[in-house]
Design a protein around this motif. Structure first.
Motif, mmCIF file in Angstrom:
data_model
loop_
_atom_site.group_PDB
_atom_site.id
_atom_site.type_symbol
_atom_site.label_atom_id
_atom_site.label_comp_id
_atom_site.label_asym_id
_atom_site.label_seq_id
_atom_site.Cartn_x
_atom_site.Cartn_y
_atom_site.Cartn_z
ATOM 1 N N GLY A 125 -1.408 17.640 6.283
ATOM 2 C CA GLY A 125 -2.101 16.001 6.449
ATOM 3 C C GLY A 125 -3.144 15.219 6.061
ATOM 4 N N HIS A 126 -3.695 16.212 4.662
ATOM 5 C CA HIS A 126 -4.047 14.845 3.834
ATOM 6 C C HIS A 126 -3.601 14.082 3.285
ATOM 7 C CE1 HIS A 126 -7.410 18.495 4.277
ATOM 8 N NE2 HIS A 126 -7.272 18.491 5.411
ATOM 9 N N ILE A 127 -4.410 13.236 2.640
ATOM 10 C CA ILE A 127 -4.630 12.373 2.125
ATOM 11 C C ILE A 127 -4.718 12.780 0.188
ATOM 12 C CG2 ILE A 127 -5.049 9.608 1.068
ATOM 13 C CD1 ILE A 127 -5.772 8.992 4.073
ATOM 14 N N ARG A 128 -3.681 12.370 -0.137
ATOM 15 C CA ARG A 128 -3.841 13.156 -1.640
ATOM 16 C C ARG A 128 -4.134 12.069 -2.617
ATOM 17 N NH1 ARG A 128 -6.023 17.775 -1.176
ATOM 18 N NH2 ARG A 128 -4.551 19.356 0.584
ATOM 19 N N ALA A 129 -3.092 10.895 -2.022
ATOM 20 C CA ALA A 129 -3.349 9.474 -3.422
ATOM 21 C C ALA A 129 -3.464 8.340 -2.408
ATOM 22 C CB ALA A 129 -2.667 9.812 -4.409
ATOM 23 N N VAL A 143 1.012 -1.025 -0.033
ATOM 24 C CA VAL A 143 0.255 0.163 -0.246
ATOM 25 C C VAL A 143 0.443 1.280 0.317
ATOM 26 C CG1 VAL A 143 0.122 0.373 2.805
ATOM 27 C CG2 VAL A 143 -2.175 1.284 1.332
ATOM 28 N N THR A 144 0.849 1.701 -1.023
ATOM 29 C CA THR A 144 1.696 3.186 -0.888
ATOM 30 C C THR A 144 0.027 4.164 -0.501
ATOM 31 O OG1 THR A 144 2.391 2.802 -2.774
ATOM 32 C CG2 THR A 144 2.224 5.038 -2.040
ATOM 33 N N VAL A 145 -0.312 5.361 0.557
ATOM 34 C CA VAL A 145 -0.327 6.477 0.770
ATOM 35 C C VAL A 145 0.726 7.733 0.564
ATOM 36 C CG1 VAL A 145 -1.767 7.797 3.054
ATOM 37 C CG2 VAL A 145 -0.938 4.950 2.291
ATOM 38 N N THR A 146 0.128 8.497 -0.055
ATOM 39 C CA THR A 146 0.923 9.888 -0.357
ATOM 40 C C THR A 146 -0.165 11.351 0.342
ATOM 41 O OG1 THR A 146 1.227 8.789 -3.086
ATOM 42 C CG2 THR A 146 1.116 11.511 -2.247
ATOM 43 N N THR A 147 0.996 12.120 1.028
ATOM 44 C CA THR A 147 0.103 12.614 1.563
ATOM 45 C C THR A 147 1.119 14.446 1.636
ATOM 46 O OG1 THR A 147 1.935 12.693 3.927
ATOM 47 C CG2 THR A 147 -0.530 11.725 3.702
ATOM 48 N N THR A 148 0.582 15.227 2.027
ATOM 49 C CA THR A 148 1.183 17.145 2.391
ATOM 50 C C THR A 148 1.040 17.455 3.354
ATOM 51 O OG1 THR A 148 -1.291 17.783 1.110
ATOM 52 C CG2 THR A 148 0.034 17.681 -0.313
ATOM 53 N N GLU A 149 2.150 18.356 3.788
ATOM 54 C CA GLU A 149 2.328 18.842 4.869
ATOM 55 C C GLU A 149 0.996 18.977 5.683
ATOM 56 O OE1 GLU A 149 4.817 21.578 2.043
ATOM 57 O OE2 GLU A 149 2.748 20.126 1.583
#
Length: 260
Positions: free
Chosen positions: A222-226, A214-220
């Protein structure tokens, strides 16, 4: 990464790795949730609009950015265009072959592109030259130079680093290049499931052992973007929650270390 692309791990090696994991250890001395040390060299290709070489363990990827003018998509006439491509160079791994993009390279490109696009890292509205007619198109080309596990995260680090140094070419003779309008820093964190353990930033042998990825992409913020799930195994709801927490915490650490 498809199993047939990884080769076969010997039963002795499998047993040894699993035993180590039960003791909270990994072959390279990391803890189960530790990310490998990365080396990021920007402006690696002087003639590119932006570029970065990333070394993650023995995995090496090179991202280059090219920015050209062109027509916008009909459904987004007032936005510039982002397109991401990944190539698995034959020299990087014995089973990689020359030719058109395969399932693996397409998946990696989509996950990297989605994280950048959904994070709004690039302000595409600022890429409009003539509304509805002419915009800047940002091409991100990523080449896999050497493969030792976790291509998605290495490619994300390379693409983000290259975009942060990229510039829009001067529109008029004698004009100045303009920095690409970027803001957010999306960071992807990939984990594989081995037994009951979630292993962060897997190397090649750990990828071979994993039943699911599993891959989880986040931003500063804390939101999940992908998010992307791979391989044939499954995750429980609690494991997914844990993966999101690991990604968020690791992403914050990587941003501070490499992009502050």
């Amino acid at each position: 990464m498809p199993r047939d692309a990884l080769g076969v791990l010997s039963e002795i090696k499998r047993s040894f790795i699993i035993k180590q994991l039960k003791d909270g250890k990994r072959g390279d001395g990391r803890g189960l949730q530790d990310f490998r040390e990365a080396t990021i060299t920007t402006n690696y290709v002087p003639r590119a609009s932006g570029s970065a070489m990333v070394k993650l363990g023995r995995t090496r990827v090179l991202a280059g950015v090219k920015i050209e003018s062109g027509e916008p998509f009909p459904d987004t006439p007032n936005s510039g265009v982002l397109t991401t491509n990944v190539e698995l160079l034959p020299m990087a791994f014995p089973t990689f072959e020359a030719g058109p993009p395969n399932e693996t390279s397409i998946e990696i490109a989509r996950v990297v592109d989605r994280g950048i696009r959904e994070s709004k890292m690039i302000d595409t509205q600022k890429l409009v030259i003539d509304p509805g007619k002419k915009v800047w198109i940002v091409f991100v080309d990523i080449n896999i130079m050497d493969f030792d596990g976790n291509l998605i995260d290495a490619c994300t680090l390379a693409a983000v680093s290259a975009l942060r140094t990229a510039f829009i070419p001067a529109s008029k003779e004698g004009g100045k290049d303009i920095p690409l309008p970027v803001d957010q820093i999306p960071i992807s964190v990939t984990m594989v499931k081995i037994g009951d353990n979630l292993i962060c930033d897997p190397d090649l042998e750990e990828e071979q052992l994993g039943s699911a990825r599993v891959t989880v992409t986040t931003t500063e913020d804390g939101h999940i973007r992908a998010m992307q799930k791979g391989d044939t195994g499954s995750f429980t709801f609690d494991e997914i929650k844990k993966a999101i927490k690991i990604s968020s915490d690791t992403g914050a650490t990587l941003r501070k270390k490499y992009f502050s």
